[in-house]
Design an enzyme around this catalytic site. Structure first.
Site, PDB file in Angstrom:
ATOM      1  N   GLY A 282      -5.905  10.856   8.612  1.00  0.00           N
ATOM      2  CA  GLY A 282      -5.402   9.760   7.679  1.00  0.00           C
ATOM      3  C   GLY A 282      -6.249   8.696   7.960  1.00  0.00           C
ATOM      4  O   GLY A 282      -6.810   8.502   8.994  1.00  0.00           O
ATOM      5  N   SER A 283      -6.247   7.581   7.015  1.00  0.00           N
ATOM      6  CA  SER A 283      -7.203   6.576   7.098  1.00  0.00           C
ATOM      7  C   SER A 283      -6.388   5.442   8.335  1.00  0.00           C
ATOM      8  O   SER A 283      -7.388   4.565   8.547  1.00  0.00           O
ATOM      9  CB  SER A 283      -7.387   5.808   5.993  1.00  0.00           C
ATOM     10  OG  SER A 283      -6.053   5.503   5.340  1.00  0.00           O
ATOM     11  N   CYS A 284      -5.200   5.646   8.521  1.00  0.00           N
ATOM     12  CA  CYS A 284      -4.730   4.496   9.571  1.00  0.00           C
ATOM     13  C   CYS A 284      -4.253   5.046  10.860  1.00  0.00           C
ATOM     14  O   CYS A 284      -4.546   4.250  11.719  1.00  0.00           O
ATOM     15  CB  CYS A 284      -3.629   3.978   8.726  1.00  0.00           C
ATOM     16  SG  CYS A 284      -4.209   3.146   7.318  1.00  0.00           S
ATOM     17  N   LEU A 285      -3.558   6.009  11.086  1.00  0.00           N
ATOM     18  CA  LEU A 285      -2.797   6.248  12.406  1.00  0.00           C
ATOM     19  C   LEU A 285      -3.995   6.190  13.614  1.00  0.00           C
ATOM     20  O   LEU A 285      -3.918   5.733  14.398  1.00  0.00           O
ATOM     21  CB  LEU A 285      -1.890   7.438  12.367  1.00  0.00           C
ATOM     22  CG  LEU A 285      -0.419   7.429  11.719  1.00  0.00           C
ATOM     23  CD1 LEU A 285       0.286   8.428  12.145  1.00  0.00           C
ATOM     24  CD2 LEU A 285       0.044   5.828  11.971  1.00  0.00           C
ATOM     25  N   ASP A 288      -5.575   2.942  13.899  1.00  0.00           N
ATOM     26  CA  ASP A 288      -5.107   1.762  14.437  1.00  0.00           C
ATOM     27  C   ASP A 288      -4.508   2.023  15.894  1.00  0.00           C
ATOM     28  O   ASP A 288      -4.678   1.160  16.663  1.00  0.00           O
ATOM     29  CB  ASP A 288      -3.588   1.563  13.699  1.00  0.00           C
ATOM     30  CG  ASP A 288      -3.785   1.319  12.137  1.00  0.00           C
ATOM     31  OD1 ASP A 288      -5.038   0.813  11.986  1.00  0.00           O
ATOM     32  OD2 ASP A 288      -2.911   1.220  11.500  1.00  0.00           O
TER      33      ASP A 288
END
Ligand code: NAD
Ligand code: UGA
Length: 460
Positions: A282-285, A288
Site C-alpha cells: 500500500g501507499s502508506c505503511l 511511513d
C-alpha cells in the site's frame, strides 16, 4: 459496505454548516475529505493539477475504485455541493479553510518526496497574498515530524507576505482512513487529531468536525505529525509480529491462526491487524516505516524496531514461495497462478503491492507466472507489462501447477471444485489467510495458509 449508512447523529448542528472549503488534491484523502465536509453541509471545491481527474470528479465519478465514495460524490456533485477545478484561485479566495491533501511518495533513500507539498504551499501562499480575511491552511498529507513548522509555515509566509497566526492560520490534521472504507472512516473515525499553531485555527477545525462523534485530540503541529507515524508504524509492527509468529508456527508444524486469534483476545493485544501473510503493502505503511526510520536517523537515533519490521516484511513473499516449494517441489519451469494484484482486496491501488516482489521472485526462480485481479490489472500492467494476464480467476487457475493468493478479494472465497479441477496441481498458498481451508480442501485442492502449511504435512 453497501449496507452502511451515515448515522443520524452526525447531522450538522446549526452554525457549523455552509462554510466554503478548498481541498488541494483529488486523491483518496482529498476526495474523502471533500465528501465528508460536503455531507456535513459545506460547499467544497477540490483542486487538482491533473485535468482528466478533475473532469472525472465533475462527472460524479471517482478516479479510483472506491464504490461508496463514488456514490456520495455523485450525489454531492449533482447538488452543487462539490466541484473540482484545476485553478486554485477562486477556491482559495472564497474558502474559510484550505486542506492540503497532495501525495508524499517514497524516495529510494526512504525519505518522502516533499515536492508536491512544496508546490501546493507555494500556490496557496501566493493566493493568500491577495485574499481577504483569516483563512486556515490545514496539512493533511503525511509528513515527517517537524515538516509543517520548518517547511510549510515558512513557504506560506514567504509567498503570502503574511505572518502565520496573524494573516492566516495553520493546522496539521492527519488522516487515518483505510482504502476500501474511506468514507466510513472519514465520517466515523476512531479519533480526530487537530494540531494547531494558534487556538483560533484549532477552534475552526473543531467547529468543522463538531458533528462527528469521535475522540478529538488537540495538540501542536509536530505532535500531530508524529501521531500519524506512531499509528501507522504500530499497525506495521502488529503485522510483522504476526508474520514472525506465523513463520515459527509453520516450522513447528502448527497453525498460526488459532495461536494469533487466542493472543488477540487479550485486550492489551487486540484481534485486528494480526493476519500473517505476504506482508504489508500500500501507499502508506511501507513508506511511513521507512520515512520515520530515516527521520529518526537524521536526529541521531537508529531505530532497530523499524529496521526489523521492514526486514520481516521484505522476506514474506519468499516465505510463501518456500511453502509452495516445500509442498510441491521447485517452481522452476512450472506455471504458477497469482490471484490478486492490488495491495489488498477491494481496491485497485497497486502502490507498493506485495505482488511485485512475489512475482519477481517467482520469475527469478524460473517459474512462468499467470496473474489475475478483479480490478487492479490495468494499474498492475504498468508495473509488470510482460507477464501473462488472465481475464478471470478461473482462467488464471487453468493448467496451473500451484497458486498463490496475494490479495484478499471476497470473490476468491467462492472458488471451488469447478475451478480447482482444471489445475494441473491443485495446491493453494493463501498469502492473506482469507480463504476457508476446509472449503478449499473439500473442493479437492490442498490448502496451505502462510503460517499453516506443515500442520498438515511433514514437520521439520
Ligand atoms: P493520491 O496520490 O491518491 O492523490 C494526491 C492528489 O494530489 C493527486 O490527484 C495529484 O494529482 C494531486 N496533486 C499533487 N500536487 C498537487 C498540487 N500542487 N495541486 C493540486 N493537486 C495536486 O494521494 P493520497 O493517497 O490521497 O495521499 C495523500 C496524502 O495522504 C499522502 O501524504 C498520504 O501518505 C496520506 N494518506 C493517505 C491515505 C490513503 O489511504 N491513501 C490515508 C491516510 C493518509
Ligand atoms: C493504512 C492504515 O490502516 C490507515 O489507518 C492509514 O490511514 C493508511 O494506511 C495511510 O496512512 O495511508 P491502507 O493503506 O488502506 O491503510 O491499508 P491497510 O488496510 O492498513 O493494509 C495495509 C497492508 O497490510 C495490506 O497489504 C494488507 O494486506 C496488510 N495487512 C493488513 C496484513 O498483512 N495483515 C493484517 O492483519 C492487516
Amino acid at each position: 459496505m453497501s449496507g452502511w449508512r451515515i448515522k443520524r447523529f452526525i447531522r450538522p448542528p446549526a452554525g457549523s454548516r455552509d462554510m466554503k472549503l478548498c481541498v488541494i488534491g483529488a486523491g483518496y484523502v482529498g476526495l474523502a475529505t471533500a465528501v465528508m465536509f460536503g455531507k456535513l453541509g459545506h460547499e467544497v471545491t477540490v483542486v487538482d493539477v491533473v485535468e482528466p481527474r478533475v473532469r472525472t470528479v465533475n462527472s460524479g465519478k471517482s478516479p479510483f475504485y472506491e464504490p461508496p465514495l463514488e456514490k456520495e460524490l455523485a450525489k454531492l456533485v449533482k447538488r452543487g455541493m462539490l466541484k473540482a477545478t484545476t485553478s486554485a484561485s477562486g477556491a482559495v479566495k472564497d474558502a474559510a479553510a484550505i486542506f492540503i491533501c497532495v501525495q508524499t511518495p517514497p524516495l529510494p533513500s526512504g525519505k518522502i518526496d516533499i515536492r508536491p507539498v512544496k508546490t501546493a504551499c507555494r500556490d496557496v501562499g501566493k493566493l493568500l497574498r491577495t485574499a481577504d480575511g483569516y483563512k486556515v491552511v490545514v496539512m493533511k498529507s503525511t509528513v515527517v515530524p517537524g515538516t509543517t513548522e520548518s517547511m510549510v509555515l515558512p513557504l506560506l509566509e514567504k509567498y503570502s507576505g503574511k505572518k502565520a497566526c496573524e494573516g492566516f492560520g495553520l493546522c496539521m490534521n492527519p488522516e487515518f482512513l483505510q482504502e476500501g472504507s474511506a468514507i466510513k472512516d472519514s465520517l466515523e473515525p476512531a479519533r480526530i487529531v487537530i494540531g494547531s499553531m494558534d487556538k483560533r485555527s484549532g477552534d475552526l477545525l473543531m467547529k468543522l468536525h463538531a458533528p462527528i462523534k469521535a475522540a478529538k485530540i488537540r495538540t501542536d503541529l509536530t505532535s500531530a505529525e508524529m501521531i500519524k507515524y506512531a499509528s501507522n508504524t504500530f499497525l506495521a509492527t502488529k503485522i510483522s509480529y504476526a508474520n514472525e509468529m506465523a513463520n515459527m508456527c509453520y516450522l513447528f508444524g502448527i497453525d498460526s491462526e488459532p495461536v494469533l486469534r487466542a493472543a488477540g483476545f487479550d485486550p492489551r493485544i487486540g484481534p485486528l491487524f494480526l493476519k500473517p501473510g505476504l506482508g504489508y503493502g500500500g501507499s502508506c505503511l511501507p513508506k511511513d516505516v521507512n520515512a520515520l526510520k530515516e527521520r529518526a536517523r537524521r536526529a541521531g537515533y537508529r531505530s532497530r524496531l523499524l529496521t526489523a519490521l521492514d526486514a520481516i516484511n521484505e522476506s514474506q513473499p519468499g516465505e510463501a514461495i518456500r511453502m509452495l516449494e516445500d509442498a510441491a517441489g521447485p517452481v522452476r519451469g512450472k506455471r504458477i497462478a497469482v490471484l490478486g494484484l492490488a495491495f489488498k482486496g477491494g481496491v485497485d491501488d497497486t502502490r507498493e503491492t506485495r505482488a511485485v516482489p512475489l512475482i519477481s521472485s517467482l520469475l527469478a526462480k524460473g517459474a512462468h507466472v499467470v496473474a489475475f485481479d478483479p480490478m487492479a490489472t490495468p494499474n498492475f500492467i504498468r508495473l509488470m507489462p510482460t507477464i501473462e494476464y488472465a481475464s478471470s480467476a478461473a482462467e488464471c487457475l487453468k493448467g496451473a501447477d500451484g497458486c498463490i493468493v496475494q490479495a484478499d478479494w471476497k470473490e476468491f472465497r467462492d472458488l471451488g471444485r469447478k475451478e480447482f479441477s482444471t489445475m494441473r496441481v491443485a495446491i493453494l498458498v493463501d498469502g492473506r489467510r482469507s480463504l476457508d481451508p476446509a472449503k478449499v480442501e473439500a473442493a479437492g485442492a490442498r490448502y496451505l495458509g502462510v503460517g499453516y502449511g506443515l500442520a498438515r504435512g511433514k514437520g521439520r
